[in-house]
Design a protein around this motif. Sequence first.
Motif, PDB file in Angstrom:
ATOM      1  N   THR A  88       0.883  -1.201  -0.058  1.00 53.97           N
ATOM      2  CA  THR A  88      -0.008  -0.135  -0.153  1.00 53.97           C
ATOM      3  C   THR A  88       0.716   1.288   0.125  1.00 53.97           C
ATOM      4  OG1 THR A  88      -1.431  -1.089   1.372  1.00 53.97           O
ATOM      5  CG2 THR A  88      -1.961   1.075   1.178  1.00 53.97           C
ATOM      6  N   PHE A 128       8.461   6.202   7.975  1.00 53.23           N
ATOM      7  CA  PHE A 128       7.591   5.005   8.180  1.00 53.23           C
ATOM      8  C   PHE A 128       8.303   3.933   8.686  1.00 53.23           C
ATOM      9  CE2 PHE A 128       5.905   0.769   6.339  1.00 53.23           C
ATOM     10  CZ  PHE A 128       4.743   1.046   6.663  1.00 53.23           C
ATOM     11  N   ASP A 182      -7.979   5.619   4.397  1.00 52.95           N
ATOM     12  CA  ASP A 182      -8.073   4.296   3.841  1.00 52.95           C
ATOM     13  C   ASP A 182      -7.677   3.189   4.786  1.00 52.95           C
ATOM     14  OD1 ASP A 182      -7.911   2.188   2.156  1.00 52.95           O
ATOM     15  OD2 ASP A 182      -6.192   2.747   1.221  1.00 52.95           O
ATOM     16  N   GLU A 183      -8.644   2.491   4.863  1.00 51.94           N
ATOM     17  CA  GLU A 183      -8.299   1.052   5.908  1.00 51.94           C
ATOM     18  C   GLU A 183      -7.090   0.311   5.310  1.00 51.94           C
ATOM     19  OE1 GLU A 183      -8.753  -0.874   9.113  1.00 51.94           O
ATOM     20  OE2 GLU A 183     -10.466   0.705   8.660  1.00 51.94           O
ATOM     21  N   GLU A 184      -6.767   0.195   4.206  1.00 56.41           N
ATOM     22  CA  GLU A 184      -5.723  -0.663   3.803  1.00 56.41           C
ATOM     23  C   GLU A 184      -4.374   0.189   4.150  1.00 56.41           C
ATOM     24  OE1 GLU A 184      -6.184  -3.655   2.697  1.00 56.41           O
ATOM     25  OE2 GLU A 184      -8.271  -3.481   2.849  1.00 56.41           O
ATOM     26  N   GLN A 185      -4.358   1.499   4.138  1.00 55.26           N
ATOM     27  CA  GLN A 185      -3.036   2.131   4.680  1.00 55.26           C
ATOM     28  C   GLN A 185      -3.015   1.759   6.265  1.00 55.26           C
ATOM     29  OE1 GLN A 185      -4.050   6.209   3.666  1.00 55.26           O
ATOM     30  NE2 GLN A 185      -3.074   5.916   1.446  1.00 55.26           N
ATOM     31  N   PHE A 239      -4.143  -0.674   7.786  1.00 53.76           N
ATOM     32  CA  PHE A 239      -3.593  -1.987   8.037  1.00 53.76           C
ATOM     33  C   PHE A 239      -2.266  -2.291   7.741  1.00 53.76           C
ATOM     34  CE2 PHE A 239      -2.469  -6.373   6.096  1.00 53.76           C
ATOM     35  CZ  PHE A 239      -2.720  -7.066   7.269  1.00 53.76           C
ATOM     36  N   TYR A 240      -1.710  -1.735   6.413  1.00 54.22           N
ATOM     37  CA  TYR A 240      -0.402  -1.684   6.261  1.00 54.22           C
ATOM     38  C   TYR A 240       0.646  -1.211   7.521  1.00 54.22           C
ATOM     39  CZ  TYR A 240       3.750  -1.538   2.972  1.00 54.22           C
ATOM     40  OH  TYR A 240       4.992  -1.575   2.394  1.00 54.22           O
ATOM     41  N   CYS A 241       0.382   0.116   7.920  1.00 48.38           N
ATOM     42  CA  CYS A 241       1.219   0.429   8.928  1.00 48.38           C
ATOM     43  C   CYS A 241       1.027  -0.493  10.289  1.00 48.38           C
ATOM     44  CB  CYS A 241       0.553   1.705   9.489  1.00 48.38           C
ATOM     45  SG  CYS A 241       0.779   3.079   8.416  1.00 48.38           S
ATOM     46  N   GLN A 242      -0.153  -0.958  10.451  1.00 51.95           N
ATOM     47  CA  GLN A 242      -0.313  -1.837  11.728  1.00 51.95           C
ATOM     48  C   GLN A 242       0.504  -3.337  11.494  1.00 51.95           C
ATOM     49  OE1 GLN A 242      -4.887  -1.104  11.868  1.00 51.95           O
ATOM     50  NE2 GLN A 242      -4.406  -1.863  13.848  1.00 51.95           N
ATOM     51  N   VAL A 297      -0.712   8.977   8.769  1.00 47.24           N
ATOM     52  CA  VAL A 297      -1.569   9.180   7.419  1.00 47.24           C
ATOM     53  C   VAL A 297      -2.033  10.472   7.404  1.00 47.24           C
ATOM     54  CG1 VAL A 297      -3.681   8.574   6.093  1.00 47.24           C
ATOM     55  CG2 VAL A 297      -2.266   6.669   7.254  1.00 47.24           C
TER      56      VAL A 297
END
Lengths: 259, 431
Positions: free
Chosen positions: A91, A101, B367-370, B372-375, B388
Motif C-alpha cells: 500500500t 514509516f 483508507d483502511e488498507e493504509q 492495516f499496512y502500518c499496523q 496518515v
Amino acid sequence: MPDLLEISGLQVEVEGKRILDGVDLRVPTGEVHALMGPNGAGKTSLGYAVMGHPKYLVVGGEILWKGESVLGIPPEQRARKGLFLSLQYPTAIPGVTTANFLRSALKGLGKELPAREFLKEVREQLSLLKMDQAFLSRYINDNFSGGEKKRMEIVQLAVLRPEMAILDETDSGLDVDALRTVAEGVNRVRESGMGVLIITHYQRILEYITPDRVHVMAAGRVIASGGAEMVRDIERTGYDPLLRAAGIEEVEAAGAVSG
Amino acid sequence: MAELRTEAAAFTRDSAVPAELEGGETKAVSHLRQQALAAYREMPWPSSTRDEDWRRTPQVDKLDPASYLPATPGGWLQEMARPGAMGAATSVGPSAVAPAARELGEALRSEPERWAPLLGSLAAPGLRKLVALNTARFQEGELVHVGRGEQLQEPVRIRHGVGDLEAAFPRTLVVLEEGASATILEEWLSPESARGLLVPVTEVVVGRGAKLTHLVSQRLGTDAVLQSTLRARLMEGASYQLSFALLGGLWGKSYLEVDLAGEGCEFRSAGLCVGQRSQHFDLQSLQDHLARGAVSDLLYRAAVADRSRSVFAGLIRVEEGAQKTNAYVQNRNLLLSPTAKADSNPTLEILANDVRCTHGTAAGRIDEEQLFYCQSRGVTREEARRLVVEGFFADVVDSFPEGGLREEARGWVLAALDQLARSGALSAHPS
C-alpha cells in the motif's frame, strides 16, 4: 516446544462469504515453507488472516503463535510478537517518507534505533536490494514500480527483523535479476533463523530459495504437503492430480474470490 | 479579563465610534475613518440566509461586535503569559518586528503622503462590513516596507492577537518595491479560552519583479472568533508565495484575495487546516487574473475531526484580456470522524478565451488498507492514523518557506495532531 506458527481448522469469511475452509498448517521455528496453489485457493487470504486484517473474519479454527492464540489481537500486536506479512500489492501512503514509516514501525515494535544507526541500517539494506538511497525520502510505495514495491518489502523485512515472514507473491512481477536480488535478500534473513512462509503460484522463486516443506492449497484448505521435491512434481504435472486426489473437480470451483 | 466599562458601546452592528491612533493621526487617516464609518453604517450585517458568502457559516447571525470591548493594545500578550494560557499557540516567538517593520501609526504620522493613500487601496472600507469596521477602529498595526532592490535576509515577524471579551482590529500594510524580496511570518494568537474577536486586515503590494514569501499562522485559543481579510496585489513579474495554517479558534471566516495585476506575475499558495471539537473554518479565496500570462496555484488541505467543519469557496476569475492565464485551485479534505464535515466549492469565472484553468476537490476518509499496512509493520492504529494525517499535509508543509520557518510550522502542525491524538479524535472512530 510448540511450533512457531500453528494453524488448525481455520475458517475465514469475507463479507459473509467463506474464503478459508479448514486450513491446517504448521511452520516450525527456523524453517522455510512454500505455500502453493492455483489462483483463488485462499493463499493471500490466509496471509491476511494470520496478520489480522479486519476484513478477514475468523469464524472457526485457531491460529497459534508459539503455542498462544493470536485471534482477536490487532495486527500491530501480532507484528510485535514477531510476525511480518509482505503484501502482494504493498500500500502507498502519500506524504509519509520511507524513513519516517520505518522509524514509526521500529518504534511500534519497540526496536527503536539511534538516528545514525537507523540511517546506516536502512541505507545498507537499500543498497543490498539495489535500490537508490533516494527511496529513503520518497513517500512509501507512492509511485513506486511494482518491482520497487517488492524490493521495499524485503528492505523492511531486513530492517524490522521479525521472527517469521509471510511473503505473499513477492516474486510476481519481478524480472529475473530483481527476483534473484529479492531471493538473496530472503536467504540472508533466513540465515538468521527466521521462519518463512513463501506464498507463490510459480515455481520460479523456489529455484533460488529451497523450502523445507511445500504445501498446496485449493478451495480454501491445504490439500497436500510434502518435501521440496513437490515443487518439481507440480512443475511437471500441474495442480490437477492433487486437486483430483482431494476430490476437487475444477480449479474454478476453488473459490471465486481471488487469492 | 478586561474591566467592565460603562460608556456606550464603541461598536455595534449598526455603527461605530471611529478610533484614533495613539499619538494622533493626520487628516488623511481621519478622512479614511469617516469613509469607513459611512460604509459601515450603510452595509447590513452579514446574513447566512441572504449572503452567499455566509451560507454555510450561520455563526455570523449571532455575532455581535457590541458584545466585545475595545482591546487594550498588547493586553492579550500579558494574558498569554499566564500559566496554561498558551493553548494552540504553543509558544510565542521572539518579540516582533525586524528593522523592516515599523509601527503603522508612526509611519502614517511621519510620512502621511506616502502611506495613507495605500491604506485601504486594496481593502477599501466598502469591500465588506468587517473591513469597514477594521478601518474605522484599527489602532495596532505594522508597516513592512522593503525598498527597491532590497533583499531582506531575516524573516519579519508580525503577531496580532486578542484578549478575553475584547475585539481587536489589527491592520498590516506590506509594500515591496521593485525587485525587493522578503519573508514575513504573520501570527494570529489569543490566550487559551479567551472569548475574543480578532478582525485583522492585511494589505500586500508586491512590486515589479519583487518576491514575497508570506506565512500566516492562525493559532488562536479555543474560544476566539476570527474575521480576517488578506488582500494582495501583484505587479508585473512579481512573485508571491503565501503559506497558511489555520489551527485554532472557535470559528472563523478568512478572506484571501489576490489581484494578479501585472503581466507574468505569479501567485503560489498552499495552506492547511486542522479542525477538532466543534471548530468551524470558513475560507474564501479569490485568484483574480487581471493581466496576461500570470500564474496562480492554490492548494488547501483540511483535516476535520470530531464535529468540526471546513467550508471552502475558491474562485478563479479571469478578466477579459487576461490571456495566457494559468490558474489552478484545489481543495482536499480528510474526514476523521463521521460527524465532521467539509464543504468545498471551487469555481471558475473566465472571460478570456486563451487560458488554462482547472479546479479540483476531494473529500475522503482514511483508507483502511493504509492503516492495516502500518499496523502490520507494528504501528498502532492510532499512530497509523496520525501518520496518515501527517502525510496528508506533507506537500503543503514541504512548500512552506524553507529553513527555520518551515520547521517551526511543522511544529505547529505536529502540535495540533498531538492535540487530536490526546483528545482521542484519532482513535475514537473505526475510520
